[in-house]
Enzyme design. Structure first.
Site, PDB file in Angstrom:
ATOM      1  CB  ILE A 255      35.082  43.944  34.348  1.00  0.00           C
ATOM      2  CG1 ILE A 255      34.810  44.962  33.232  1.00  0.00           C
ATOM      3  CG2 ILE A 255      36.570  43.586  34.400  1.00  0.00           C
ATOM      4  CD1 ILE A 255      35.487  46.301  33.450  1.00  0.00           C
ATOM      5  CE1 TYR A 256      34.880  38.833  41.496  1.00  0.00           C
ATOM      6  CE2 TYR A 256      32.507  38.692  41.147  1.00  0.00           C
ATOM      7  CZ  TYR A 256      33.652  38.290  41.815  1.00  0.00           C
ATOM      8  OH  TYR A 256      33.554  37.344  42.803  1.00  0.00           O
ATOM      9  N   GLY A 257      32.421  39.570  36.614  1.00  0.00           N
ATOM     10  CA  GLY A 257      31.633  38.394  36.291  1.00  0.00           C
ATOM     11  C   GLY A 257      32.208  37.595  35.141  1.00  0.00           C
TER      12      GLY A 257
ATOM     13  CB  SER B 224      37.441  37.637  35.574  1.00  0.00           C
ATOM     14  OG  SER B 224      36.843  37.983  36.812  1.00  0.00           O
TER      15      SER B 224
END
Length: 251
Positions: A156-158, A160
């Site tokens: 999810i972070y990656g 974004s």
């Protein structure tokens, strides 16, 4: 290597409590920077950050800024640029989130995406146009090595950061030849202080190491900076690894 005039006299930090941003500000103040704007949500942490930079001899201001309120970005950044030229904008805000929880809570997952990508698109476009209008300046965007390829542990972070990274590259192309320099910074895991128990994370870095790399990138007018530099060939190899191999490596 270019001389010190490649470094900014004035700096606007979007994400004024970021450890990387503050380490960068300290390093630039020691070289050439005299005026700093710290933009972030009003808090004691933001005021403390400003005080620590004032103690180094810089003229430091704070301004309220919320990545999740793009409608306000034009006004907030406009007031800063109206006060005089801004030589460098450091886009340093972002949240890691909690992958395990966010997978089960789409609202929280969307907040990570809105902060790291949507908010950055808005702020990046506003800052880029303001720098273009004044005819010079650098926009430095903190991406991440995680932007290169999705990992099970933090996709999810990656994702974004991947969106932010591609956006920043495209913005750099759009602003090429206008006098505005866009630089994307891709650090690996960043840890403040010494790891507990002396454990070391491979290719991990510190805010100070990222700040050093940013200074060197500014002097060289680099468009992409990896921290540490050894991540560049490693991530190139991982990016093209077969998916079943990559999945086992990242398990």
């Amino acid at each position: 290597m270019k001389d010190a005039t490649a470094l900014p006299q004035s700096l606007l930090v979007l994400g004024g409590t970021s450890e990387i941003a503050l380490a960068t500000a300290r390093r630039l103040i020691a070289r050439r920077t005299r005026t700093v704007w710290l933009a972030g949500r009003p808090s004691p942490a933001l005021e403390n950050a400003a005080g620590s930079l004032r103690a180094l001899g810089a003229d430091v201001h704070t301004t309220a800024f919320d990545a999740l309120d793009p409608e306000s970005h034009e006004e907030v950044l406009g007031k800063v640029f109206a006060g005089g030229p801004v030589d460098m904008v450091l886009l340093a805000f972002g949240i890691l989130g909690d992958q395990a929880h966010d997978e089960r809570d789409p609202v929280r997952a969307v907040r990570v995406a809105q902060t790291n990508y949507t908010g950055a698109v808005s702020a990046g476009l506003v800052a880029g146009r303001a720098l273009q209008n004044q005819g010079h300046g650098s926009l430095v965007v903190l991406s991440a090595a995680a932007a290169e390829r999705a990992r099970r542990a933090d996709f999810i972070y990656g994702s974004s950061k991947a969106g932010l990274d591609v956006f920043a590259q495209g913005l750099g192309d759009a602003l090429h030849g206008t006098g505005v320099h866009v630089m994307v910074v891709r650090p690996g895991a960043v840890r403040a202080g010494r790891p507990a128990g002396g454990m070391r994370t491979p290719f991990a870095s510190t805010p100070e190491a990222v700040a050093t790399a940013i200074e060197l990138g500014l002097r060289r007018r680099s468009e992409t900076v990896w921290v540490p530099g050894a991540l560049r060939p490693l991530m190139a190899a991982l990016r093209h690894a077969p998916r079943f191999v990559y999945r086992r490596l990242m398990a």
